[in-house]
Each structure stands twice: as C-alpha cells, then as structure tokens.
Design a protein around this motif. Structure first.
Motif, PDB file in Angstrom:
ATOM      1  N   UNK A 411      58.563  38.192  17.385  1.00  0.00           N
ATOM      2  CA  UNK A 411      59.823  37.755  18.542  1.00  0.00           C
ATOM      3  C   UNK A 411      61.186  38.031  17.928  1.00  0.00           C
ATOM      4  N   UNK A 412      61.437  37.881  16.688  1.00  0.00           N
ATOM      5  CA  UNK A 412      62.545  37.732  16.027  1.00  0.00           C
ATOM      6  C   UNK A 412      62.805  39.114  15.126  1.00  0.00           C
ATOM      7  N   UNK A 413      61.698  39.592  14.801  1.00  0.00           N
ATOM      8  CA  UNK A 413      61.605  40.915  13.867  1.00  0.00           C
ATOM      9  C   UNK A 413      62.264  40.209  12.507  1.00  0.00           C
ATOM     10  N   UNK A 414      61.886  39.257  11.986  1.00  0.00           N
ATOM     11  CA  UNK A 414      62.083  38.841  10.802  1.00  0.00           C
ATOM     12  C   UNK A 414      61.061  38.125   9.909  1.00  0.00           C
ATOM     13  N   UNK A 415      60.989  37.903   8.906  1.00  0.00           N
ATOM     14  CA  UNK A 415      60.043  37.427   7.822  1.00  0.00           C
ATOM     15  C   UNK A 415      60.321  36.004   7.566  1.00  0.00           C
ATOM     16  N   UNK A 416      59.522  34.933   7.653  1.00  0.00           N
ATOM     17  CA  UNK A 416      59.893  33.833   7.571  1.00  0.00           C
ATOM     18  C   UNK A 416      58.865  32.877   6.750  1.00  0.00           C
ATOM     19  N   UNK A 417      59.306  31.886   5.947  1.00  0.00           N
ATOM     20  CA  UNK A 417      58.404  30.869   5.259  1.00  0.00           C
ATOM     21  C   UNK A 417      59.390  29.523   5.000  1.00  0.00           C
ATOM     22  N   UNK A 418      58.551  28.624   4.432  1.00  0.00           N
ATOM     23  CA  UNK A 418      59.266  27.440   4.340  1.00  0.00           C
ATOM     24  C   UNK A 418      59.076  27.091   2.747  1.00  0.00           C
ATOM     25  N   UNK A 419      60.078  27.072   2.084  1.00  0.00           N
ATOM     26  CA  UNK A 419      60.100  26.961   0.477  1.00  0.00           C
ATOM     27  C   UNK A 419      60.166  25.274   0.217  1.00  0.00           C
ATOM     28  N   UNK A 420      59.444  24.744  -0.417  1.00  0.00           N
ATOM     29  CA  UNK A 420      59.346  23.287  -0.890  1.00  0.00           C
ATOM     30  C   UNK A 420      59.794  23.181  -2.335  1.00  0.00           C
ATOM     31  N   UNK A 421      60.779  22.462  -2.788  1.00  0.00           N
ATOM     32  CA  UNK A 421      61.045  22.267  -4.200  1.00  0.00           C
ATOM     33  C   UNK A 421      60.735  20.667  -4.538  1.00  0.00           C
ATOM     34  N   UNK A 422      59.769  20.343  -3.732  1.00  0.00           N
ATOM     35  CA  UNK A 422      59.184  18.802  -4.042  1.00  0.00           C
ATOM     36  C   UNK A 422      58.816  18.794  -5.444  1.00  0.00           C
ATOM     37  N   UNK A 423      59.027  17.563  -6.196  1.00  0.00           N
ATOM     38  CA  UNK A 423      58.580  17.446  -7.644  1.00  0.00           C
ATOM     39  C   UNK A 423      59.517  17.866  -8.580  1.00  0.00           C
ATOM     40  N   UNK A 424      60.570  18.436  -8.109  1.00  0.00           N
ATOM     41  CA  UNK A 424      61.742  19.173  -8.917  1.00  0.00           C
ATOM     42  C   UNK A 424      62.546  17.961  -9.016  1.00  0.00           C
ATOM     43  N   UNK A 425      63.384  18.123 -10.046  1.00  0.00           N
ATOM     44  CA  UNK A 425      64.431  17.272 -10.520  1.00  0.00           C
ATOM     45  C   UNK A 425      65.411  17.451  -9.738  1.00  0.00           C
ATOM     46  N   UNK A 426      66.640  16.789  -9.322  1.00  0.00           N
ATOM     47  CA  UNK A 426      67.819  17.499  -8.600  1.00  0.00           C
ATOM     48  C   UNK A 426      68.421  18.108  -9.511  1.00  0.00           C
ATOM     49  N   UNK A 427      69.207  19.366  -8.977  1.00  0.00           N
ATOM     50  CA  UNK A 427      69.817  20.448  -9.419  1.00  0.00           C
ATOM     51  C   UNK A 427      69.630  21.633  -8.462  1.00  0.00           C
ATOM     52  N   UNK A 428      70.220  22.736  -9.163  1.00  0.00           N
ATOM     53  CA  UNK A 428      70.201  24.142  -8.278  1.00  0.00           C
ATOM     54  C   UNK A 428      69.158  24.908  -8.767  1.00  0.00           C
ATOM     55  N   UNK A 429      68.323  25.581  -7.782  1.00  0.00           N
ATOM     56  CA  UNK A 429      67.303  26.423  -8.227  1.00  0.00           C
ATOM     57  C   UNK A 429      67.617  27.614  -7.532  1.00  0.00           C
ATOM     58  N   UNK A 430      66.930  28.952  -8.241  1.00  0.00           N
ATOM     59  CA  UNK A 430      67.254  30.210  -7.639  1.00  0.00           C
ATOM     60  C   UNK A 430      66.196  30.207  -6.347  1.00  0.00           C
ATOM     61  N   UNK A 431      66.622  31.197  -5.489  1.00  0.00           N
ATOM     62  CA  UNK A 431      65.617  31.735  -4.499  1.00  0.00           C
ATOM     63  C   UNK A 431      66.043  33.235  -4.271  1.00  0.00           C
ATOM     64  N   UNK A 432      64.916  34.170  -4.240  1.00  0.00           N
ATOM     65  CA  UNK A 432      65.138  35.401  -3.799  1.00  0.00           C
ATOM     66  C   UNK A 432      64.189  35.987  -3.050  1.00  0.00           C
TER      67      UNK A 432
END
Length: 665
Positions: A411-432
């Motif tokens: 419908x939108x011509x896009x690729x979609x997913x939900x990324x969960x960072x559960x169980x990780x400590x507070x901080x910044x994590x990369x996504x690509x």
C-alpha cells in the motif's frame, strides 16, 4: 627351416584264447619348437634406443633337452649359448653379438639355431634370424647445433638403406625424449620418403635443450620398430609477448554500486595470461573520460586455474577510489592493463570498463513506539530494483548473521518492521538497513548509515496480562489434570517473578507455593493439589505473584483458577449374554461427551450413543478369555472450557472408575 625326425612305433594286437589283451598304446607326438617372438634387425648404433643385444623366446611342445647355437651367414657355428639344457615348456635366450671368445662379431646376417630332443629321441631344429647392423643411424636434419631459435624450428629425417620410415614426431626437450617443451604432431613421409615438420618453440621460453625426433619404421626383414635420432643441442630465446585474454567467466564491463555511503563495491576482473617465461610485472591504470589516469596499481595473482600450465590467472580488484583512497564520482572509467615477461616483452589486456553508480537505493526512518520499541520504515528509491530489506542493530563493523527481515507494504511501497531493544541497558544503539538490489547471482547489497536508537531509563513497571487459562478439570476421579498458566509480561528490562502463591476465599489454603519465582519466569504449573499434595475441593482459587524489572519497578499480578471436580460420566454393566457384557456409560447432566471407549487388555469397544436414553451402550465380548475376574477400564473426552489448548484441541480426557466382570466356562 625346421628339421626334425619322427620315430614311430607300430601297435600290435595279440589274441589269446580265453583272454583279451589291451592294444599297445600309441607313442606321444614328437617335440615341436615354436618361436613366440618375431625376428628383427638389431642396430648397435642405438638407433632403436638399445645397443648390440637381442633375444628369442620359444616353446617346446613336450619336455626336451635343448641346445642353442649361433651360426653366421655361411652356417658356421659362432657360439654355443646353451647345450643339453632341460626345458619343460617355455624358454628364451639373449645374445650380445659376441663370439665364443667374447669378441664382438662384425655386422651381418646371423641365425640362432634351437635344437630340441624329447625323451623318445625325437628331434626338432628351428632357426631364428638375428641380423646385426653396426653403422646405420637416422640423423636429424635442418637443425644447427648450438643455434638459437625463437619461434619455429623446421626439422626432417630421411630414410636409409634398410630403413623405411612410417611416421615421426619432432621435439625440443631437456636432454632426452621426455620433459619436452615443444612437440609436433605425428607426420608421415612425403616425397622420397622424407618426413618433415615445423615445431613452434614459443612455449619453451628462454631454454637450453636438445632437438630430436622419434619415429616408427620397417627394417629390411619386415619387422616394425621404433627409432630415435641423435639429439642436437640448441637454444631457444623467448621473443614472444604474453597473450592476454579475459577469463571466460569475467565480464568485459562491470558496475560498482555503493556498498555503504562513501564506499563502493570491489570489482573483480579476471585475466588469463599465457607466457612461457615468468612475468616481471602486471599493472593497471584507471582512466576517466578524458583519458587521465586517476588510479593505478598491480594485479594480484588469483587462485583460479587457467586452461593449461603456461596460463596464469590475475585479478584486478578495485573499489572505485583514487590511490589516496578517496572515492571517485559516478561515471564510466576505462581499465588499461599491461603484462610484461622476464624478457621484457609486454602486451596490453583487453579493453574493459567499470561504471561507478553512486545512487543511494533507499532511506531509513525510525519512529519510537515506547521506551524500547521502534517502527523502522525503509523507503526504496524508484528505479533501483530493490528486492528485499533487512534491519540490523548489531554493533558497528560487526557482521550480523541474522538481521531482522522487513516486510514489504504494497500500500505504501515501503518495507516495515518493529525493532525491539528490550533487555538492553539505557544508551544509544545503532540501527541500519541492508537493502538488496536485483536477484542472485548478481544481487548487490547497500548498507545505510547508522542511526542512533536511544533506550531510555526504565521508569515504567512491567505490563502484565493474566493467563487465558482459567480452569483445571478432573483427569480421574481422584486427581485433576495439571496445566500451565502463562502471564504475558512486557518490559524493556530483564524480569524476575516472586513465588506463585495459591489461596482460597475460605482461608483453608493460604499462600501455598505452586511454583518458585525465578528470573525470566512468567508462568506456573499446578495440578489442583494443596500443601500436603491432597486434591483440593472444587472452587475458585487465586494465584498471586509479582514481576520486578532490572530497574526495580514492580507489578503485582494475580489470576483466578477454578477447580472443577465434576465427574463427566459413570460406567456400569447393564446386561450379559454368556461372556458378552453390555456396558452403559451415562453422561453427567450438562457435560458433552465426544469420545467414549471401554477396553480390556485383549479387546476394545466404542459404545454408541442411544438418543432415546442419552447414554452410550456397547458390548464387549470376552468369549475365549480364561475364566476369572476382570476389570474393565473406560475413558471419555469432554469439553474443558478455560483449560487452554490441551489434548483433543480443548477436549479433556477423563478415566472412568473401572467395573468388575466375571468370565465363566
């Protein structure tokens, strides 16, 4: 010519009155000599690769005494090789063309005479020709000793008296007829019986060796033999440039796409380089549309295999950069290669081009859902033939073997997913995003620049949903069927549950531990028993626990479990014919039965529903069983709402109280 004498005996038959005498046995056939080798001329000059030696082999038809002599052309005995030797069947004898005094005999026609005498006195004599030639050689012509050749060498041989040439091959070798670097096909005689061939020596490189020929011929007594010319020392100089081609699996043009922002894929152009000498250098230049060299380097010898031993494999690996490592702009670039051998001869490789495509095929956007979940959307660029997308949160420069595949939203011509960072400590994590273009085997992958996903401090208590399982039912009259009860718990941190405690409203059961709490545990199992393992009465029981996350946030949780002690049916014997018993299973009002079975170890009966009575009836025939008392078992399945997915897809099994029957004679 063989000469032999046969002595025959005559058999006599005697007749004696009153008796029969056997006839005399016939004599064995006289000995005969048969040669098993063919005569040929011996050339002591080495023309055939051996010196002055020959031999003959023969067989005798029966054990005999053998004498072997050498005769000259006049029939005079030159030497006796064997005298009075016993031979059972096969034998052979060499002669080195020496007389009785051990001196070399002159060339000429000699004969080996073999004489055999058997036990009956029969004699056979056979002759075997052994001509000797001490002067004939077949010289190689057209080659000058010590001369240096660089391309082609024309060689020939001519027949000699007593030598009729059949075919020949000419070669350049080390110092014998093996290890050659150049050899002709088999050639046949031309005018005057001469054989000639031109040998291409360009594959020999810089070489010091010998020229020669080996050939097949017929000698003057008709024997077919193999011969060799004396070898002539020559030199070969490499004056040929390498022959360069693209490997058949290598494309003449290639496109380098972006592998990630600022980095292109690596090309692999493969060249086959054929040269008899070692290569001194193999270089490449990358030139832009104006012919200016903007990158250069050396090709690396690859691990592939060429079509022959003189062909080496070289790879050009280039990642679309200048020599200082900076990426080039998009465009078409020409590849110029040059290969130079140890003799200084060089050749350019085939013309090839590399196109650089700097297009980024898609973009990534991440939208926070809560403190540790994001929706990731990848929008492909039109015309980039994007065929798949995966998302990785692995640390930078780490290879993620299992990236998360995004689903295509038409419908939108896009690729979609939900990324969960559960169980990780507070901080910044990369996504690509890993964006695939095209299909195998030519598919390429572009990796987007990393974006940061910030996991916030965990300030929220776990979110708990009670189990969907709410009931325990009887499995047998004295026990409930055990079941598992699962709380759905979500939190960005790791979780730990407290003990799962059971209590009832009447206070007869208080804080009975049915399952110990533990890290990561979100379910408990219970079989409806109390602190002493006793079956508890029917009623509602509350199971309480709490879930604590790593940040100390606590959520109390509870669920109500109803124990249902309804016996779904009873079984009784309502009739008997002989040893056939009529069994009746009566459902408890309000209970729906699905399957009813009655059995003994020997037999089984499935009673059928009687609509008029609402009971299940069947006959189990125990005829043939030994007399005695037996216990019939029964089982039913019934609906168990609230018990979750169990046997029979929510239909629980119940084992009926057994009934006793007696089998008589």
């Amino acid at each position: 010519m063989g000469r032999w004498l046969r002595i025959a005996t005559t058999a006599l038959a005697l007749t004696v009155p009153g008796a029969v005498l056997p006839a005399a046995q016939a004599a064995d056939p006289p000995v005969r000599i048969t040669f098993t080798t063919q005569p040929k001329v011996t050339f002591s000059t080495g023309l055939t690769g051996v010196g002055a030696v020959t031999f003959a082999a023969w067989r005798v038809s029966r054990p005999s005494t053998v004498t072997v002599r050498i005769l000259d052309a006049e029939g005079t005995v030159v030497r006796t090789l064997v005298e009075g030797q016993s031979v059972r069947d096969a034998s052979d004898e060499p002669w080195y063309f020496k007389d009785a005094a051990g001196q070399d005999v002159p060339e000429g026609d000699y004969t080996m005479q073999v004489e055999a005498v058997d036990s009956d006195g029969n004699r056979d004599v056979e002759d075997y020709a052994m001509p000797l030639d001490r002067h004939t050689v077949v010289p190689l012509q057209g080659v000058i000793a010590g001369f240096t050749y660089s391309t082609n060498v024309t060689m020939s041989i001519a027949p000699k008296p007593g030598i009729t040439l059949a075919n020949a091959r000419f070669l350049i070798a080390e110092d014998s007829y093996t290890g050659y670097c150049a050899i002709s096909d088999a050639k046949t005689p031309g005018s005057g019986g001469r054989i000639q061939a031109t040998v291409d020596v360009s594959d020999c490189g810089d070489h010091v060796g010998h020229a020669g020929a080996f050939f097949e011929f017929t000698d003057r007594i008709g024997a077919k033999q193999k011969g060799y010319t004396p070898m002539i020392p020559v030199r070969v100089a490499d004056r040929s440039a390498p022959v360069v081609t693209l490997a058949p699996y290598a494309p003449a043009s290639q496109t380098l796409h972006l592998r990630n922002p600022g980095t292109y894929e690596t090309s692999k152009l493969t060249y086959w380089v054929r040269d008899a000498s070692a290569l001194a250098s193999q270089t490449y230049q990358i030139r832009n549309g104006f012919g200016i060299t903007i990158a250069s380097g050396t090709l690396t010898e690859g691990g592939g295999v060429g079509p022959d031993a003189l062909t080496r494999v070289f790879d050009l690996r280039w990642s679309g950069t200048r020599n200082d490592g900076s990426p080039l702009p998009a465009g078409r670039y020409r590849v110029v290669t040059r290969f130079t051998d140890a003799g200084g001869h060089s050749a350019a490789g085939p013309a090839t081009t590399i196109d650089i495509d700097a297009t980024i095929p898609g973009g990534l956007a991440a939208t926070r859902i809560d403190g540790y979940n994001w929706e990731v959307v990848v929008t492909p660029k039109s015309g980039e033939d994007v065929t798949g997308v995966a998302v990785s949160t692995a640390p930078a420069n780490d290879n993620d073997p299992h990236p998360q595949v995004a689903a295509y939203d038409a419908a939108t011509g896009t690729y979609r997913t939900v990324v969960s960072l559960a169980k990780r400590s507070p901080g910044t994590y990369p996504v690509r995003a890993l964006i695939t273009r095209g299909t195998a085997p030519t598919a390429t992958t572009f990796t987007t620049a990393d974006q940061g996903l910030v996991v916030l401090p965990d300030t929220e208590a776990p979110v708990v949903t009670p189990p969907t399982t709410t009931h325990l039912y009887l499995r047998a009259p004295d026990q409930y069927a055990p079941n598992s009860f699962e709380f759905a718990v979500s939190d960005q941190s790791t979780l730990r549950s407290s003990d799962f405690l059971v209590s009832n409203a009447t206070g007869s059961v208080v804080d009975h531990v049915v399952t110990d709490g533990a890290e990561g545990r979100t379910s408990f199992q219970w079989n409806g028993t109390g602190p002493q393992g006793e079956r508890l009465p029917a009623g509602d029981y509350v199971v309480r626990t709490s879930f604590t996350d790593a940040a100390g946030n606590v959520t109390p949780a509870s669920t109500t479990v109803r124990l249902d002690d309804t016996v779904p049916a009873t079984m009784a014997i309502v009739g008997r014919t002989g040893n056939a018993f009529t069994v009746e299973v009566t459902p408890t009002p309000g209970v729906s039965l699905h399957i009813v079975a009655v059995w003994l170890r020997c037999c089984m009966e499935v009673p059928r529903l009687d609509p008029s009575t609402g009971t299940y009836r069947g006959t189990i025939d125990l005829t043939g069983q030994p007399p005695g008392t037996y216990q019939l078992d029964g089982e039913v399945s019934r609906d168990t709402p609230g018990a979750g997915e169990g046997p029979g897809d929510g239909q629980g099994w119940f084992y009926l109280d057994p009934v006793t029957v007696t089998v008589t004679d």
